[in-house]
Design a protein around this motif. Sequence first.
Motif, mmCIF file in Angstrom:
data_model
loop_
_atom_site.group_PDB
_atom_site.id
_atom_site.type_symbol
_atom_site.label_atom_id
_atom_site.label_comp_id
_atom_site.label_asym_id
_atom_site.label_seq_id
_atom_site.Cartn_x
_atom_site.Cartn_y
_atom_site.Cartn_z
ATOM 1 N N GLU A 1 -38.773 39.684 72.119
ATOM 2 C CA GLU A 1 -39.397 39.397 70.825
ATOM 3 C C GLU A 1 -38.585 38.394 70.006
ATOM 4 O O GLU A 1 -39.151 37.572 69.296
ATOM 5 C CB GLU A 1 -39.584 40.679 70.012
ATOM 6 N N TYR A 2 -37.269 38.492 70.098
ATOM 7 C CA TYR A 2 -36.431 37.613 69.279
ATOM 8 C C TYR A 2 -36.130 36.275 69.955
ATOM 9 O O TYR A 2 -36.272 35.221 69.334
ATOM 10 C CB TYR A 2 -35.117 38.306 68.903
ATOM 11 N N TYR A 3 -35.717 36.304 71.214
ATOM 12 C CA TYR A 3 -35.248 35.078 71.855
ATOM 13 C C TYR A 3 -36.346 34.278 72.547
ATOM 14 O O TYR A 3 -36.310 33.043 72.543
ATOM 15 C CB TYR A 3 -34.118 35.377 72.843
ATOM 16 N N ALA A 4 -37.305 34.935 73.187
ATOM 17 C CA ALA A 4 -38.323 34.204 73.951
ATOM 18 C C ALA A 4 -39.069 33.171 73.113
ATOM 19 O O ALA A 4 -39.261 32.034 73.573
ATOM 20 C CB ALA A 4 -39.287 35.173 74.624
ATOM 21 N N PRO A 5 -39.491 33.495 71.900
ATOM 22 C CA PRO A 5 -40.165 32.451 71.098
ATOM 23 C C PRO A 5 -39.274 31.229 70.850
ATOM 24 O O PRO A 5 -39.764 30.099 70.789
ATOM 25 C CB PRO A 5 -40.502 33.161 69.782
ATOM 26 N N GLN A 6 -37.978 31.454 70.751
ATOM 27 C CA GLN A 6 -37.063 30.337 70.514
ATOM 28 C C GLN A 6 -36.997 29.403 71.722
ATOM 29 O O GLN A 6 -36.721 28.214 71.572
ATOM 30 C CB GLN A 6 -35.672 30.861 70.159
ATOM 31 N N LYS B 1 -39.744 27.801 68.698
ATOM 32 C CA LYS B 1 -40.148 28.484 67.471
ATOM 33 C C LYS B 1 -38.894 28.948 66.744
ATOM 34 O O LYS B 1 -37.871 29.239 67.371
ATOM 35 C CB LYS B 1 -41.063 29.657 67.794
ATOM 36 N N PRO B 2 -38.957 29.043 65.421
ATOM 37 C CA PRO B 2 -37.762 29.457 64.674
ATOM 38 C C PRO B 2 -37.427 30.931 64.906
ATOM 39 O O PRO B 2 -38.303 31.741 65.228
ATOM 40 C CB PRO B 2 -38.145 29.214 63.213
ATOM 41 N N ALA B 3 -36.158 31.244 64.734
ATOM 42 C CA ALA B 3 -35.712 32.632 64.859
ATOM 43 C C ALA B 3 -36.390 33.476 63.790
ATOM 44 O O ALA B 3 -36.504 33.070 62.636
ATOM 45 C CB ALA B 3 -34.198 32.699 64.718
ATOM 46 N N PHE C 1 -34.964 39.972 64.756
ATOM 47 C CA PHE C 1 -33.517 40.149 64.898
ATOM 48 C C PHE C 1 -33.112 41.559 64.463
ATOM 49 O O PHE C 1 -32.224 42.165 65.064
ATOM 50 C CB PHE C 1 -32.752 39.097 64.100
ATOM 51 N N GLN C 2 -33.759 42.096 63.453
ATOM 52 C CA GLN C 2 -33.472 43.474 63.010
ATOM 53 C C GLN C 2 -33.782 44.469 64.125
ATOM 54 O O GLN C 2 -33.088 45.481 64.268
ATOM 55 C CB GLN C 2 -34.266 43.816 61.751
ATOM 56 N N LEU D 1 -30.535 25.212 73.224
ATOM 57 C CA LEU D 1 -31.289 26.101 72.324
ATOM 58 C C LEU D 1 -30.358 26.710 71.280
ATOM 59 O O LEU D 1 -30.670 26.727 70.089
ATOM 60 C CB LEU D 1 -31.968 27.212 73.126
ATOM 61 N N LEU D 2 -29.222 27.201 71.735
ATOM 62 C CA LEU D 2 -28.275 27.813 70.801
ATOM 63 C C LEU D 2 -27.768 26.798 69.780
ATOM 64 O O LEU D 2 -27.632 27.116 68.600
ATOM 65 C CB LEU D 2 -27.105 28.433 71.570
ATOM 66 N N LYS D 3 -27.520 25.592 70.232
ATOM 67 C CA LYS D 3 -27.046 24.539 69.331
ATOM 68 C C LYS D 3 -28.120 24.201 68.296
ATOM 69 O O LYS D 3 -27.827 24.039 67.115
ATOM 70 C CB LYS D 3 -26.678 23.287 70.148
ATOM 71 N N ALA D 4 -29.370 24.112 68.734
ATOM 72 C CA ALA D 4 -30.473 23.773 67.831
ATOM 73 C C ALA D 4 -30.733 24.854 66.794
ATOM 74 O O ALA D 4 -31.176 24.568 65.686
ATOM 75 C CB ALA D 4 -31.738 23.520 68.645
ATOM 76 N N ASN D 5 -30.431 26.112 67.142
ATOM 77 C CA ASN D 5 -30.729 27.230 66.228
ATOM 78 C C ASN D 5 -29.568 27.583 65.312
ATOM 79 O O ASN D 5 -29.635 28.567 64.593
ATOM 80 C CB ASN D 5 -31.168 28.462 67.021
ATOM 81 N N LYS D 6 -28.472 26.828 65.382
ATOM 82 C CA LYS D 6 -27.325 27.131 64.497
ATOM 83 C C LYS D 6 -27.510 26.491 63.153
ATOM 84 O O LYS D 6 -28.131 25.530 62.947
ATOM 85 C CB LYS D 6 -26.034 26.668 65.161
#
Length: 198
Positions: free
Chosen positions: A94-99, A103-105, A110-111, A193-198
């Motif tokens: 639910e949290y990571y796959a859309p990213q 898609k934004p986090a 995340f909760q 992906l991790l770099k883009a979402n920071k």
Amino acid sequence: MAGKAVGVELNKKLLNTFAGDHLKPEFLRINPQHTVPTIVDHDFVLTESRAILIYLAEMYGQDDSLYPKIPKEKALVNHRLYFDISTLNHSFMEYYAPQFNSKPADPVAFQKVESAFALLDTFLTGQEYVAGDHLTVADIAILASVSTFDVMQFDIGKYKNVSKWYANAQKVTPGWDENLDGMNKMKEIVAPLLKANK
């Protein structure tokens, strides 16, 4: 890891799901559901990693330590396997796959990840293993899931019991080194992906 735990050498085939290998006709003939992992043991085909874990333990295990026969012990292992698929792994998806699809986090998703880890932390209170006093298929399944969160740089250190279990599980689980190799390959794939979402 389960193969190593039961002494079975697996003939692994890499499928690049990002490239659609799991949708090719030759794989669909084996597994119309086109999911990974899939195991082919002579003429028997099985999908879903937790079902595969149980199959390997029951078919090839030297004893019932990985998947107990005693009903209450087995029930606890089953509970942790179901927790893994329905709560822990589900929160990851639910949290990571859309990213992965740009898609934004989602802070609500995340909760759910944090809630899943809080539950796992509670299960591990005073425990060295997730389901009993020794390594079981539940540890192997949850180790695979937690290591995937680790790849995504989720802060496991916030959960004292999970952190302690994770460090121990890496030491005592046969085949961890191969899982670690896979984690390192996955890190390369998700780094942008991790770099883009920071």
